[in-house]
Design an enzyme around this catalytic site. Sequence first.
Site, PDB file in Angstrom:
ATOM      1  N   ILE A  14      83.672  58.543  -2.273  1.00  0.00           N
ATOM      2  CA  ILE A  14      83.724  58.303  -3.720  1.00  0.00           C
ATOM      3  C   ILE A  14      85.085  58.693  -4.293  1.00  0.00           C
ATOM      4  CG2 ILE A  14      82.792  60.514  -4.556  1.00  0.00           C
ATOM      5  CD1 ILE A  14      81.994  56.966  -5.847  1.00  0.00           C
ATOM      6  N   SER A  36      90.792  69.306   0.999  1.00  0.00           N
ATOM      7  CA  SER A  36      89.833  68.617   1.852  1.00  0.00           C
ATOM      8  C   SER A  36      90.107  69.037   3.284  1.00  0.00           C
ATOM      9  CB  SER A  36      90.010  67.093   1.685  1.00  0.00           C
ATOM     10  OG  SER A  36      88.812  66.399   1.848  1.00  0.00           O
ATOM     11  N   ARG A  37      89.027  69.223   4.071  1.00  0.00           N
ATOM     12  CA  ARG A  37      89.214  69.770   5.409  1.00  0.00           C
ATOM     13  C   ARG A  37      89.805  68.753   6.371  1.00  0.00           C
ATOM     14  NH1 ARG A  37      83.068  70.922   6.012  1.00  0.00           N
ATOM     15  NH2 ARG A  37      83.321  68.716   5.519  1.00  0.00           N
ATOM     16  N   LYS A  90      77.967  63.604  -9.497  1.00  0.00           N
ATOM     17  CA  LYS A  90      76.506  63.709  -9.537  1.00  0.00           C
ATOM     18  C   LYS A  90      75.974  63.907  -8.133  1.00  0.00           C
ATOM     19  CE  LYS A  90      74.663  60.671  -7.714  1.00  0.00           C
ATOM     20  NZ  LYS A  90      74.607  59.837  -6.446  1.00  0.00           N
ATOM     21  N   ASP A 168      69.528  60.417  -3.870  1.00  0.00           N
ATOM     22  CA  ASP A 168      70.974  60.385  -4.134  1.00  0.00           C
ATOM     23  C   ASP A 168      71.320  59.146  -4.960  1.00  0.00           C
ATOM     24  OD1 ASP A 168      73.870  61.332  -3.542  1.00  0.00           O
ATOM     25  OD2 ASP A 168      73.836  59.233  -2.937  1.00  0.00           O
TER      26      ASP A 168
END
Length: 308
Positions: A14, A36-37, A90, A168
């Site tokens: 997203i 971010s990993r 969300k 979801d």
Amino acid sequence: MAEIRLAIVGLGKIAHDQHLPAVAATPGISVAAVASRNATLDGVPCFLTIEALLASGVEVDAVALCTPPMGRHRLAAAALRAGKHVLLEKPPGASVAEIAPLEALARDRGLTLFATWHSRFAPAVEPARALLAEAEIRSVRVNWKEDVRHWHPGQEWIWQPGGLGVFDPGINALSIVTRILPRPLFVTEAVLEFPGNRATPIAASLRLGDAAGLEVAVEFDWRQTGPQSWDIHVDTADGALVLSGGGRHLSRDGAILHDAPEREYTEIYHRFVALIGAGASEVDLAPLVHVADAFMLGERRVVAEFHW
Ligand code: NAP
């Protein structure tokens, strides 16, 4: 107001599909860092964790949390404690009660907390709300049926506790229904279908009601191949309203009333910039409450195992 320097946390689907283009299209805000990993973005400083980002001295004013819901509370609390405005993807969290402490943190520090519901920014949602405010509503049916393999390829977190399974996408429908109907709803019945090898449901049927006796019938299913359905049918005394395409199109008795291109995330970032400018927060937990109630009240059925 100076341009808002935004850090994106969790550079996954997203963030790439929607957040980066929407920020680029919104005046007053730009991406200044990423945490971010397993992913980086050219041209901005990138960190493995939010803690490393916040300790780095790289200047950011706000953080957009685009990670899965589990663990989002810790990230949001860290950002707010460091004085950053926070935008939550969300659903806003993995539990209902974890949001209130974040609201309190934001309030105490004069920061913005924005719990987004992207489907509420679909173009026909506000016109539907305006029509339904005046209508005599007889019944409501929601059909939210899509192909999980197409929309969530390989995302294991959706099947883990807190990942919500079919809720979801389903929570997007609930975010619209709770916006367009004139009175608060509550879940009265639920049946949840869990694949034998998974911790979250692949399908759910809900019934909701309101204080005036309205019935809302909801069908969520992640096994839909072929045409996908993101439709809300509202029978009114003045005809059948259909909000389709996830809130993009509105028709009455087959005649199109609204049909506009989708720009949900651009609207979200315009709202975020405005909220920060106004020193305000926006948090509505109603969709999450209904999902939690469905898990609490729902009859559980075990169905065929799910394999990618
Ligand atoms: P995703 O593709 O899995 O991306 C999430 C990113 O968060 C991952 O790439 C990962 O990046 C990071 N992450 C941090 N902790 C993680 C964990 N425990 N498990 C997995 N990833 C973790 O998911 P997404 O589809 O972008 O969804 C993220 C959020 O946006 C969800 O709440 C979802 O409901 C919402 N959303 C998704 C869509 C959609 O169409 N996909 C639409 C609207 C909203 P690193 O490995 O680099 O840290």
